[in-house]
Design a protein around this motif. Structure first.
Motif, mmCIF file in Angstrom:
data_model
loop_
_atom_site.group_PDB
_atom_site.id
_atom_site.type_symbol
_atom_site.label_atom_id
_atom_site.label_comp_id
_atom_site.label_asym_id
_atom_site.label_seq_id
_atom_site.Cartn_x
_atom_site.Cartn_y
_atom_site.Cartn_z
ATOM 1 N N ARG A 208 43.470 69.151 -17.130
ATOM 2 C CA ARG A 208 43.211 68.893 -18.540
ATOM 3 C C ARG A 208 44.208 67.887 -19.079
ATOM 4 O O ARG A 208 45.215 67.585 -18.442
ATOM 5 N N ASP A 221 40.889 67.595 -23.889
ATOM 6 C CA ASP A 221 39.654 67.773 -23.136
ATOM 7 C C ASP A 221 39.998 67.937 -21.661
ATOM 8 O O ASP A 221 41.169 67.806 -21.270
ATOM 9 N N ALA A 225 36.713 64.349 -18.457
ATOM 10 C CA ALA A 225 36.073 63.944 -19.706
ATOM 11 C C ALA A 225 36.911 62.906 -20.450
ATOM 12 O O ALA A 225 36.380 61.941 -21.006
ATOM 13 N N ASN A 229 36.054 59.093 -21.705
ATOM 14 C CA ASN A 229 36.000 58.918 -23.153
ATOM 15 C C ASN A 229 36.292 57.456 -23.511
ATOM 16 O O ASN A 229 37.294 56.883 -23.106
#
Lengths: 239, 398
Positions: A208, A221, A225, A229
């Motif tokens: 994370r 996030d 991810a 982004n």
């Protein structure tokens, strides 16, 4: 669900009159690798320093393994298994490599445990074995970083915080160091909190991530991810 | 000690000793006779250096110095102007006297080294000069003077054992006092600018001195006799006299230095001391209780100062509340001379300073200059090699 290993709630930190962290909250679960990314002055290193007790928070709390460590001095925090590899490595240049590693195990009084840990560290960083009798100040930047990480591992931490492990280091050594970071997490189950300017590399190995901007968490996030982004790509991953 | 060499102002000409004029001439076997004149300009810097060399060396050696310095070619740059110099010829210092002064200097230097170690250790971990250190030296001597007579009645031990117990007790008392001073005066100011702590240290030093001089609170201002802890025996080696006090000074210093070296190099707390000295924050991140290590450093430094105080008092036979001031300043010079923060440097600096001071002071005409020499050494070191003999230039690594 188990409570997080490290839980930071609404942390505010000041340097003199200037507030560096305006209420940061983040958590790291046992076994995770979590990365903090953000620009210069975003408060990444300040966060780590506050957690390890080098700086006192003005408000907010830090809980480690369910206990409040906000008021503990640094050596008490190390005793609980939370170890911080500071920015700029801070190896003891006047001590030999071996003495630096022994300093890492300062709280460990059992000589056989120290010897075993030393063997493990010298195993994952063979360069250090070659240079074990050399003064740490004579090592290259990459070797000093290995030593700083090795020294932190000597205390058998549950939780390791690394501040800019790739800063100013030859790319080949960066690769070695990051391989070992992943191995430490996988084989020894050590939870990791990374601060890294090379966000791409850090997110690649992390589970994370948190994005910090001028003393605030703006985004959190899963690592994958974050890497996809659009805004993060534009700001931190070079487009 | 060039006997009879007359130093006259002037820049050129004049009757020089033959060995100053002609390089090829053999060096004189004995002291040059009366009536020689050396003409020098007032402001020649090299003349001043030669001046010191000529004064502290036996004349056979001094002649070599002149020869090596090639002064036969430029004789006007050598020698000393009479206006800058006490009038009259210098008394000769024979080789025996020279050796005697070396022995005396080593004993004095050993004491300086013990005190200098405390300065340098505290500087190493806290980066400030603990000016109250010289008063712990004095307190150590007083502790010894107060303990020794009482000990004699309590414990029917032999003289040497008694002396040893006195030494250890005085060291323990001063270690405690040193730790107390750090906790009460310096620790609350840890995060303040260094200057604040420095001024506090001067204040603490004055406080201790004033209280000690007060007859009701302290010891009173008078000079006291220090008890002879060990029998006074002297040995004669050639022409050199060696007193039992000197032997004790050497012995105790050697043992303490060995203990200190072992502690710093080989023990866990010694390693932590070195780590704290290098980087306090990094040491804290290793789990080192930095405050405890700082206390330990003060304890060790103060104990060494106490030992120095007792040895000093033993050597000179008397104590007074301000006895620490001069040796304290000299030891500070020694610490800077060796490279502040450097332990072997402090020892070397102490020995060098002690020997230089004794050899200079051993000349009757120069005795009153002995303290000036110590501080001249400080100024020279600060000018020429600010990092000290064994110190390293600190490099800031980004």
């Amino acid at each position: 669900m188990k409570p997080p290993l490290l839980d930071i709630r609404d942390l505010q930190v000041c340097y003199g009159a200037i507030e560096a962290l305006h209420g940061i909250s983040l958590s790291v679960n046992e076994g995770e690798i979590v990365t903090l990314i953000g620009g210069n002055g975003a408060g990444k290193s300040t966060t780590l320093r506050t957690v390890s007790g080098l700086i006192r928070a003005r408000a907010g709390g830090v809980r480690f393994a369910g206990e409040d460590i906000g008021q503990c001095p640094p050596h008490e925090i190390v005793r609980r298994g939370l170890c911080h590899v500071p920015e700029g490595r801070m190896v003891f240049a006047n001590l030999t490599v071996q003495e630096n590693l022994r300093m890492g195990a300062y709280l460990q009084r059992d000589a056989s445990v120290v010897a075993r840990e030393m063997e493990y560290v010298l195993g994952i960083f063979p360069r250090l074995r070659e240079r074990s009798q050399q003064a740490a100040g004579t090592l290259s930047g990459g070797e000093q970083q290995m030593l700083a990480i090795g020294r932190a591992l000597m205390s058998k931490p549950r939780f390791l915080m690394l501040d800019e492990p790739s800063l100013g280091i030859a790319p080949l050594l960066v690769k070695t160091i990051f391989e070992q970071i992943v191995a430490i997490n996988r084989d020894r189950g050590i939870t990791l909190l990374l601060v890294e300017q090379n966000a791409n590399l850090a997110l690649e190995v992390s589970h994370r991530g948190y994005v910090l901007e001028s003393g605030r968490v703006t985004l959190t996030d899963a690592a994958a991810a974050l890497r996809s982004n659009a805004e993060v790509r534009k700001a931190y991953l070079g487009g | 000690m060039l006997v009879g060499v007359d130093f006259e102002p002037g820049t050129q000409g004049g009757p020089f000793p033959h060995w100053l004029n002609k390089r090829a001439n053999p060096l004189p076997r004995s002291c040059p006779g009366d009536g020689w004149k050396v003409f020098v300009p007032h402001s020649s810097a090299s003349a001043r250096i030669v001046k010191v060399a000529l004064c502290i060396l036996p004349d056979t050696v001094a002649a070599h110095v002149l020869e090596v310095c090639d002064l036969s070619i430029q004789p006007h740059r050598a020698g000393i102007c009479r206006r800058c110099w006490p009038s009259g010829p210098l008394d000769p210092l024979t080789v025996t006297e020279f050796l005697q002064q070396i022995v005396n200097g080593l004993a004095l230097g050993a004491i300086y080294a013990l005190i200098a170690l405390g300065y340098t250790m505290v500087y190493g971990v806290l980066r400030f000069i603990n000016f109250a250190h010289s008063d712990l030296f004095m307190l150590g001597a007083y502790a010894g003077a107060l303990i020794a007579p009482r000990l004699g009645t309590l414990l029917p031990l032999g003289g040497v054992a008694n002396a040893l117990v006195t030494l250890v007790l005085a060291m323990a008392i001063c270690a405690l006092l040193g730790v107390l001073i750090e906790i009460l005066a310096y620790r609350p100011l840890r995060d303040r600018p260094r200057l604040v702590v420095l001024i506090t240290a001067i204040g603490i030093s004055m406080l201790i001195e004033q209280v000690a001089q007060n007859g009701r609170l302290g010891f009173g201002p008078e000079v006291r006799r220090f008890p002879a802890l060990i029998p006074d025996v002297t040995w004669h080696l050639g022409g050199v006299t060696l007193g039992s006090t000197s032997v004790i000074v050497f012995g105790v210093t050697a043992v303490l230095l060995a203990l200190l070296t072992w502690t710093v190099k080989c023990t866990r707390v010694g390693m932590a001391m070195r780590a704290v000295a290098f980087n306090e924050k990094a040491a804290a991140l290793m789990g080192v209780n930095v405050n405890r290590i700082i206390s330990f450093t003060f304890a060790v430094g103060s104990a060494l100062a106490a030992a120095g105080g007792i040895l000093f008092a033993l050597n000179f036979g008397k104590i007074d509340p301000l006895m620490g001031v001069q040796p304290g300043l000299k030891a500070f010079v020694a610490a800077v001379l060796g490279g502040i923060g450097n332990l072997p440097g402090a020892c070397l600096g102490g020995i060098v300073l002690g020997v230089v001071e004794s050899v200079v002071g051993g000349n009757p005409r120069l005795t009153s200059y002995r303290d000036a020499v110590a501080f001249a050494v400080l100024i020279l070191i600060l000018l020429l090699k600010p990092e000290g003999l064994l110190g390293h230039r600190t490099k800031e690594k980004v």
